[in-house]
Each structure stands twice: as C-alpha cells, then as structure tokens.
Design a protein around this motif. Structure first.
Motif, PDB file in Angstrom:
ATOM      1  N   LEU A 141       1.594 -18.021  -4.900  1.00  0.00           N
ATOM      2  CA  LEU A 141       2.954 -18.547  -5.004  1.00  0.00           C
ATOM      3  C   LEU A 141       3.961 -17.431  -5.255  1.00  0.00           C
ATOM      4  CD1 LEU A 141       2.598 -21.866  -7.035  1.00  0.00           C
ATOM      5  CD2 LEU A 141       3.297 -21.600  -4.653  1.00  0.00           C
ATOM      6  N   ILE A 142       3.582 -16.447  -6.079  1.00  0.00           N
ATOM      7  CA  ILE A 142       4.502 -15.357  -6.400  1.00  0.00           C
ATOM      8  C   ILE A 142       4.874 -14.561  -5.159  1.00  0.00           C
ATOM      9  CG2 ILE A 142       4.786 -13.237  -7.744  1.00  0.00           C
ATOM     10  CD1 ILE A 142       2.960 -14.487  -9.868  1.00  0.00           C
ATOM     11  N   GLY A 180      -8.887  -9.922 -11.846  1.00  0.00           N
ATOM     12  CA  GLY A 180      -7.625  -9.666 -12.545  1.00  0.00           C
ATOM     13  C   GLY A 180      -7.062  -8.292 -12.216  1.00  0.00           C
ATOM     14  N   PHE A 181      -7.929  -7.271 -12.166  1.00  0.00           N
ATOM     15  CA  PHE A 181      -7.462  -5.925 -11.831  1.00  0.00           C
ATOM     16  C   PHE A 181      -6.876  -5.879 -10.423  1.00  0.00           C
ATOM     17  CE2 PHE A 181      -8.355  -1.894  -9.687  1.00  0.00           C
ATOM     18  CZ  PHE A 181      -7.605  -1.026 -10.462  1.00  0.00           C
ATOM     19  N   VAL A 182      -7.618  -6.449  -9.463  1.00  0.00           N
ATOM     20  CA  VAL A 182      -7.148  -6.426  -8.072  1.00  0.00           C
ATOM     21  C   VAL A 182      -5.849  -7.202  -7.932  1.00  0.00           C
ATOM     22  CG1 VAL A 182      -7.693  -7.129  -5.710  1.00  0.00           C
ATOM     23  CG2 VAL A 182      -9.459  -6.080  -7.131  1.00  0.00           C
ATOM     24  N   THR A 183      -5.784  -8.385  -8.566  1.00  0.00           N
ATOM     25  CA  THR A 183      -4.570  -9.198  -8.470  1.00  0.00           C
ATOM     26  C   THR A 183      -3.385  -8.499  -9.122  1.00  0.00           C
ATOM     27  OG1 THR A 183      -5.921 -11.205  -8.508  1.00  0.00           O
ATOM     28  CG2 THR A 183      -3.576 -11.447  -8.978  1.00  0.00           C
ATOM     29  N   LEU A 184      -3.598  -7.951 -10.330  1.00  0.00           N
ATOM     30  CA  LEU A 184      -2.521  -7.241 -11.016  1.00  0.00           C
ATOM     31  C   LEU A 184      -2.080  -6.018 -10.215  1.00  0.00           C
ATOM     32  CD1 LEU A 184      -0.765  -7.016 -13.565  1.00  0.00           C
ATOM     33  CD2 LEU A 184      -2.588  -5.636 -14.594  1.00  0.00           C
ATOM     34  N   PHE A 185      -3.057  -5.297  -9.659  1.00  0.00           N
ATOM     35  CA  PHE A 185      -2.766  -4.122  -8.839  1.00  0.00           C
ATOM     36  C   PHE A 185      -1.902  -4.507  -7.637  1.00  0.00           C
ATOM     37  CE2 PHE A 185      -3.788  -1.141  -5.434  1.00  0.00           C
ATOM     38  CZ  PHE A 185      -3.700   0.091  -6.063  1.00  0.00           C
ATOM     39  N   GLN A 186      -2.286  -5.591  -6.972  1.00  0.00           N
ATOM     40  CA  GLN A 186      -1.567  -6.000  -5.764  1.00  0.00           C
ATOM     41  C   GLN A 186      -0.188  -6.587  -6.090  1.00  0.00           C
ATOM     42  OE1 GLN A 186      -4.402  -8.642  -3.937  1.00  0.00           O
ATOM     43  NE2 GLN A 186      -5.519  -6.977  -2.943  1.00  0.00           N
ATOM     44  N   LEU A 187      -0.099  -7.398  -7.143  1.00  0.00           N
ATOM     45  CA  LEU A 187       1.197  -7.978  -7.507  1.00  0.00           C
ATOM     46  C   LEU A 187       2.163  -6.893  -7.984  1.00  0.00           C
ATOM     47  CD1 LEU A 187       0.159 -11.285  -9.323  1.00  0.00           C
ATOM     48  CD2 LEU A 187       1.170 -11.047  -7.053  1.00  0.00           C
ATOM     49  N   THR A 188       1.658  -5.921  -8.733  1.00  0.00           N
ATOM     50  CA  THR A 188       2.511  -4.807  -9.158  1.00  0.00           C
ATOM     51  C   THR A 188       3.018  -4.032  -7.951  1.00  0.00           C
ATOM     52  OG1 THR A 188       1.235  -4.618 -11.202  1.00  0.00           O
ATOM     53  CG2 THR A 188       2.647  -2.760 -10.606  1.00  0.00           C
ATOM     54  N   LEU A 199       0.043  -9.027  -0.099  1.00  0.00           N
ATOM     55  CA  LEU A 199      -0.591  -8.386  -1.242  1.00  0.00           C
ATOM     56  C   LEU A 199      -1.273  -7.070  -0.900  1.00  0.00           C
ATOM     57  CD1 LEU A 199      -2.157 -11.555  -2.921  1.00  0.00           C
ATOM     58  CD2 LEU A 199      -0.125 -10.325  -3.647  1.00  0.00           C
ATOM     59  N   TRP A 200      -2.148  -7.089   0.097  1.00  0.00           N
ATOM     60  CA  TRP A 200      -2.978  -5.920   0.360  1.00  0.00           C
ATOM     61  C   TRP A 200      -2.165  -4.755   0.897  1.00  0.00           C
ATOM     62  CZ3 TRP A 200      -8.510  -5.961  -0.224  1.00  0.00           C
ATOM     63  CH2 TRP A 200      -9.014  -7.182  -0.681  1.00  0.00           C
ATOM     64  N   LYS A 201      -1.434  -4.978   1.969  1.00  0.00           N
ATOM     65  CA  LYS A 201      -0.718  -3.857   2.588  1.00  0.00           C
ATOM     66  C   LYS A 201       0.413  -3.342   1.713  1.00  0.00           C
ATOM     67  CE  LYS A 201      -1.802  -4.501   7.472  1.00  0.00           C
ATOM     68  NZ  LYS A 201      -2.751  -3.377   7.467  1.00  0.00           N
ATOM     69  N   THR A 202       1.078  -4.223   0.984  1.00  0.00           N
ATOM     70  CA  THR A 202       2.151  -3.755   0.105  1.00  0.00           C
ATOM     71  C   THR A 202       1.592  -2.884  -1.018  1.00  0.00           C
ATOM     72  OG1 THR A 202       1.981  -5.851  -1.109  1.00  0.00           O
ATOM     73  CG2 THR A 202       3.674  -5.696   0.593  1.00  0.00           C
ATOM     74  N   ALA A 203       0.458  -3.304  -1.609  1.00  0.00           N
ATOM     75  CA  ALA A 203      -0.158  -2.490  -2.677  1.00  0.00           C
ATOM     76  C   ALA A 203      -0.629  -1.151  -2.124  1.00  0.00           C
ATOM     77  CB  ALA A 203      -1.326  -3.258  -3.300  1.00  0.00           C
ATOM     78  N   GLU A 204      -1.258  -1.173  -0.953  1.00  0.00           N
ATOM     79  CA  GLU A 204      -1.693   0.082  -0.334  1.00  0.00           C
ATOM     80  C   GLU A 204      -0.506   0.986  -0.050  1.00  0.00           C
ATOM     81  OE1 GLU A 204      -3.776  -1.187   3.110  1.00  0.00           O
ATOM     82  OE2 GLU A 204      -5.504  -1.988   2.026  1.00  0.00           O
ATOM     83  N   ASN A 205       0.586   0.413   0.408  1.00  0.00           N
ATOM     84  CA  ASN A 205       1.762   1.199   0.750  1.00  0.00           C
ATOM     85  C   ASN A 205       2.387   1.859  -0.478  1.00  0.00           C
ATOM     86  OD1 ASN A 205       3.854   1.586   3.147  1.00  0.00           O
ATOM     87  ND2 ASN A 205       5.049   1.154   1.319  1.00  0.00           N
ATOM     88  N   VAL A 206       2.333   1.183  -1.631  1.00  0.00           N
ATOM     89  CA  VAL A 206       2.969   1.696  -2.843  1.00  0.00           C
ATOM     90  C   VAL A 206       2.095   2.731  -3.550  1.00  0.00           C
ATOM     91  CG1 VAL A 206       3.732   1.057  -5.164  1.00  0.00           C
ATOM     92  CG2 VAL A 206       4.409  -0.331  -3.198  1.00  0.00           C
TER      93      VAL A 206
END
Length: 725
Positions: free
Chosen positions: A505-506, A711-719, A288-295
């Motif tokens: 899970l996602i 919710g913002f952090v989770t949505l940000f990271q999942l996106t 979650l964290w590194k992928t969101a940061e990378n994008v």
C-alpha cells in the motif's frame, strides 16, 4: 495561458526555465511567474515553411561546433505476430514524427539525431529448386509497415524501400516521413549466428565501429568524441513506447558520464490470470526492487526490451569483448544465453558504470498468457538471476573497488537475494503448513502435511524426469495448489490479509498514477505461493534445457479465412485469372493488403511470391554496400559471428556436462530445502521448544528468522523508495 507549458521540451533543467534558483514561499505562484524566463519563439509542430524544411533536410553535424548526440534505435525480431509488429512500428513512426519537429530546434542541447534499425533473426526459408526465399514473417512485416504508414500518414501506396545484398543476408531501407532511416537487417542463419544475443553483438559492433568511423569521417571529428555521443536504445519486437519515454531516459543519461544504461518502467499486456499476476509482480519489482537498487547501488538488470545504453560504456575494456564470447561451460551457457540483458548489466557494473532507473518512462510489452510459455520464460530468467547474483557475490571485493556506486549494504542485500531465491520453496511450504494448522484445527496434522507436500513432490518428480517441452502437467498441479490456497484464504489467511497488503500500500500511494495496479493483488495473492514454489523447482530441474522457450513455433499468421469467404468478388476474380500470370500479377498488385494474398495462398495451396518477385526486379537496381562496410561485415562474421556447427561428439559431451550440472544443482536445492523442512518436523516430533520471547512476544525460530529477513528486505526497499521519490 500556463506559463510552464512547453511545446518542444520536457524535463528541462530549472536554470533553463527561471532566472532565480529560489522562490518566495507565501506567494510561490507569483514569484515563479516573475522569475520565469521568456520562452523563445515556438515552432508550429504541423506546419513546415520552406526555410524549416530546408533545415530539416540539410542540418548536419557541421552546423554546430560539436557533434549532436545520436540515438540508434535497435529492435530484435523473430516470430512476432502482425499486431505485435504494428505496435513496435507505430512507436517508431511516432518517434520519427516527434524527432522531425524537434530537429528544427538544433540549438537545444537536449535534442538528438535518430537512426532506426531492426534485426530480423532467421528471415529466410528454403524452397525446393528455387534456393532461398524470405519467410512469412518478413512478408508479415511488409504488410505491417504499409498498414501503419496508411493509418498514420494516409499513404495509399504504402512505403517504398531499397534493397541490398549483404554478407549476412540482405537489408531493406525505408525512409520514414520524418526523414529517419529505418534499416531492416534480414539475417540468414546459415551465414551469420542466430538468436537475440548475437543480434545485439551484431548491432553493437556495427554501430560502435562501422557507423562511428563513417560519422567521424563525415563530420571531421575525433572517434572518441563520436563514441561519447552515441547511444543505443534496445527494443523487443512487441514493445510500445512514446517519444517522451525516449527523451526522459536520454535526459537521465546526460546527468553523469558514469551512467552506463538507463531503463524505464515495464507494464505487461495481455489477458487472463497469468497476466494479472505478472502486472502486479512487475509493479512490485519497479516500486520496491528497482528503486532500492537504484538508491543503494545500481539496478541489477536493464531489460533488453527498453533500455538506453551509452556507446562508450559498451566499448570499454571488457564489456563488448566479453559479451561476444562463446560459452564453453554449463554455467556460462546459463549466464550468457538465458538472460543476456542481465549479463550485460553485470558486465557494466564490473566495469564501474551505474545502471539507473526512472519510474515515469512507462512502456508496454507483451507477456505470456498461458502457463507453459510463462514457465519456459521464467525458467530462463531464474537460471540467469541465480548465475549473475552468484557472479556478483563472488567478485564483491573487486566490484566495490571498481564501482563507487556499490556499497557494503548493497552486497549484503545481494547475498540475501541469493538466499531468498534458493530457500523460498521451503519458507513458503512452512508458511502454508503453519497457517493451515492454525486455521483448520479439526483436521489432523498428518493430513495437512500430506495435502501440502504431495503436490510439490509430484511436481518435483515430474519436472526431474519429464522433458521441459511437456509442461502441460503443471496445469494440474496448479489447480491442486489453487484449491488448497483458496481454502486457506477462506478459512484463516483472511485474518492477516493486512500484513500481506501493508508493504504494497505504501509504494502504491507513492506511485499514485500506478495505484490502479492494486486491482490485480488478488491474483498475486493466490498465485504467488504457487509460482514461487513451482517455478523455482521447475527451473532448477530443467537447467539442462537451453532452448529459448517462447515464440519457437512457427504459426500461420494468416488464418482469418472469413475475410476471403465473405468476399466472393475477390475469389471469383482469382478463379478467372488463375491461368494467366500477367493478369494474376496485376491482380495482386491492385490488392492493398498482403494478408489477402497470403490467405489466397493458404486456401488454394498455391504460392505466388509477389513480394519476392518485386524484390528480384528491384535487386537489379539495388544499392551496393560500400567496400569498407562489406569488408567490415566479412571480418566481423569471420572472427565473431560465424555460424556455430556443433559436432555430434561435442554435442553429446556438452549434454552430459549439462546433466551433471543439473544434478548438482538439484541435489543442493533439495538438500537445503528438505533439510529445513525435516529439521522443523523433528522439533515438533521431539517436542523441543526453541521459542524466543522478545518484549512479551513469543516467536518460533523459523518464524523469527523469516521476520528478520523479510523485515530487513522490506525496510531496505521502502527506505530506498522514499529516498528515490
């Protein structure tokens, strides 16, 4: 035969594999087969003809018009065990073997030259009347490299090496079977600055200045051209990786000159609940964290245990010079020395470079297995995270101008991370109280508050008053909290387990090869409130502790006495020849394992320095440093890496500054977290209801705030994860 399988190349560009960029959907297998380019003749990986051996030994930069990229593998060592050293050396030997095969295909643009270096901190010890000698960890390294050579290359006599006296201590050079040079730099802390960051400053300067100059002269190329083709792979002394991992991050680095560093995915190794917690925590961080940061921006930390850096990026205006600064204030000590890899990443971001992450380059690293070491490690990391996030937040406007990868939403994300880091204890305590009140309706509210707050207050007071070295008390607090959390899980939290599990899970399904890490979610489920409450408190209360925390105790690595006790023949021979030094020397020389030598020494409280004696004989035939290299080291040590000797007055003044800094941080930390808890309690006492109704759902104010932020952090990271995949 599978037409897509390549013996020598992985992650090749599609235009190198197929004649046409598109394929016919209904018959994609046939269209891909027809479009597949004919593969050039393959080179057998294990057979070397006379021609291939000549190319392997004599291929230089002059064979091509431009310099082939070169990767310098740089590992730092200190107090690693024999097993950890063997893990790292096995990875380097594998990389050497793979590189020896690929070097034959010198026309392949994805190939590179290889050079390996290990920088050994505090490698000497003082001996009465005999000056200095190599310490037991260096002897352990000798044993490790010989054992790895015997296991992988069946070399019965071990591996020979050349020695050289240097201005910083001494240097040992091995030539691996694949012709890769392995240079071990043994540092004397009385001649050169100690610790990991200064080892990195040492090899950055050595490679990007001295080695670049040498390569430029040998190949008649411009220095700028050489600098642009130099890459540095940073490693820890206990990391395990494969040649494919190195090639993947190298290929990623080649995509754009704006990429300053590339890192892979880390998996902790070890056993026990603390390691299980770390395995799932690392998985979440990478999913979650590194992928969101990378994008949406850039990775905020390229771990020093496995990251590839671009040489020209390190040499840019303010990176290496700033990274070589001596800290002068408590905040600089926290940012510079407690998390050097995160600070180096911050400097690259400020200079306009991106730091990328790839999820299919998985490496394994040792993790703390007991609570004291885990706390000390996270104490360093937490202070470094806070200091670097605040630094990025303070210069956000300049950062956005200089770095095109940083967006406004990423700056907001960093701001929220700072808030989460500070307010996590209060948020989790409120969550525990709410869940307990709803689950245990029979218990009086004051009992719930007492059971929840008391261990936390005890932990805070002990952390504030007791020195960080005495961390065993935290074990008791952990057990108190574990009992409390286990009761909650049994009574009521289990009703909402799916809300906790759903965000993980996602990403687990999107990383199907890592799906097995969900096994450790139970340990994370139980220990996460403990770690995020207690760790932050412990870290803030010990901001004045500048020790490294882990591997600081010099333990005897040769304590398996059963090896000798079960071998009466060796002991009997040793007793017979104790008085004859010549026979003793021959006896030690016949032993193939240095462990046996050290065990004899430990059992009989004697010292026969076999390796040092051989080294002293070899020193007469040693290779001397080039005059230019010797002058380089002397200037570098004089200007940048001279040992720091802090006087008593300066040290006491610095400690007072640290105490003031710690007290300010603790005051702000307690004020903000306790303010939220007291405000929440006042609302209950005064029976003031600030409930908010949205679409027939009623929310508490703090509950709604938590939902919005989470919710913002989770949505940000999942996106970010979906875009990344």
């Amino acid at each position: 035969m599978n037409i897509l399988v390549l013996v020598q190349q992985q992650q090749v560009k599609s235009m190198s594999l197929f004649n046409f960029p598109s394929y016919f959907g209904p018959f994609n297998d046939i269209s891909l087969m027809i479009s597949r380019k004919q593969e050039p003749s393959r080179i057998e990986p294990c057979k070397h003809t006379e021609e291939s051996q000549f190319l392997l030994n004599n291929t230089t930069y002059d064979d091509v018009n431009k310099m082939r990229p070169k990767i310098f593998v740089c590992a730092t060592m200190w107090h690693e065990t024999l097993e950890e050293m063997k893990i790292l050396l096995t990875s380097i030997f594998r990389l050497d073997y793979d590189h020896a095969i690929r070097r034959l295909d010198y026309k392949n643009e994805d190939n590179f030259e290889l050079d390996a270096h290990i920088f050994f901190d505090d490698a000497f010890e003082s001996i009465d009347r005999r000056g200095k000698d190599l310490n037991s960890f260096v002897h352990t390294f000798h044993c490790a490299i010989n054992e790895v050579a015997r296991e992988h290359y069946l070399l019965e006599t071990g591996m020979k090496h050349n020695d050289c006296i240097t201005p910083y201590g001494c240097r040992k050079v091995w030539t691996l079977p694949g012709k890769t040079k392995l240079t071990v730099h043994l540092k004397d802390k009385e001649l050169i600055r100690n610790k990991k960051r200064w080892s990195q400053v040492m090899y950055f300067n050595y490679i990007l200045k001295q080695k670049v100059t040498e390569i430029s002269k040998e190949s008649n190329l411009d220095k700028q051209n050489v600098e642009e083709n130099i890459y540095i792979l940073t490693l820890d002394g206990d990391v395990s990786f494969t040649p494919l991992n190195v090639r993947k991050i190298f290929i990623k680095m080649q995509e754009s000159p704006e990429i300053g560093a590339v890192t892979g995915r880390l998996v902790p190794c070890g056993s026990g609940p603390i390691v299980w917690f770390q395995i799932f925590e690392y998985a979440i961080e990478h999913w979650l964290w590194k992928t969101a940061e990378n994008v949406f921006g850039s990775v905020l930390c390229a771990p020093g245990c496995f990251s590839l850096y671009r040489g020209s990026a390190i040499l840019s205006n303010r990176v290496l010079n700033t990274y070589s600064r001596i800290p002068s204030t408590p905040r600089e000590y926290l940012q510079f020395d407690q998390g050097e890899d995160r600070w180096l990443t911050t400097l690259l971001l400020k200079e306009g470079y991106r730091v990328e992450y790839i999820d299919d380059a998985t490496v394994f690293t040792a993790a703390p297995e007991n609570i004291p070491e885990f706390l000390k490690q996270r104490r360093r990391w937490t202070s470094s995270i806070i200091a670097n996030l605040l630094d990025l937040q303070e210069c956000s406007k300049i950062l956005r101008k200089q770095n095109s990868a940083i967006s406004m939403i990423f700056i907001v994300y960093i701001f929220i991370l700072v808030g989460i880091t500070i307010f996590t204890p209060a948020a989790l305590l409120l969550l525990l109280i709410e869940v307990t009140l709803q689950s245990l309706t029979i218990v009086q509210p004051w009992v719930v508050y007492a059971v929840t707050y008391t261990p936390f207050l005890i932990h805070f007071l002990v952390c504030f008053k007791v020195k960080s070295k005495d961390t065993e008390h935290t074990c008791i607090v952990f057990f108190i909290f574990i009992g409390h959390i286990s009761a909650l899980i049994h009574k009521g939290v289990s009703r909402t387990w799916y809300l906790f599990l759903l965000p993980y899970l996602i990403p687990a399904f999107l990383h199907i090869s890592h799906f097995h890490h969900l096994v450790y979610i139970g340990a994370f489920y139980v220990l996460s409130p403990l770690c995020y409450i207690l760790l932050y408190t412990y870290s803030v209360c010990n901001l004045n502790d500048m020790s490294w925390g882990t591997r600081e105790k010099k333990t005897n690595r040769f304590n398996n006495k059963s090896l000798l006790e079960n071998n009466e023949t060796i002991l009997n021979i040793y007793h017979d020849i104790q008085s004859d030094n010549d026979k003793k020397h021959s006896f030690f020389k016949s032993l193939k394992s240095l462990i046996i030598i050290k065990l004899i020494e430990s059992m009989h409280k004697t010292k026969f320095n076999y390796l040092t004696e051989c080294d002293s004989k070899r020193m007469r035939k040693q290779r001397h440093l080039l005059v230019s290299e010797k002058e380089f080291w002397q200037i570098l040590i004089k200007e940048t890496l001279y040992p720091i000797k802090i006087e008593d007055n300066t040290k006491s003044s610095l400690m007072k500054d640290f105490q003031i800094c710690r007290n300010r941080w603790v005051t702000g930390y307690v004020f903000l977290n306790c303010g939220i808890l007291i405000f929440r309690k006042c609302l209950d006492v005064l029976k003031i209801k600030l409930d908010i109704t949205i679409l027939s759902f009623t929310f508490k104010p703090f509950g709604l705030l938590n939902i919005i932020i989470f919710g913002f952090v989770t949505l940000f990271q999942l996106t970010g994860l979906v875009i990344f995949k």
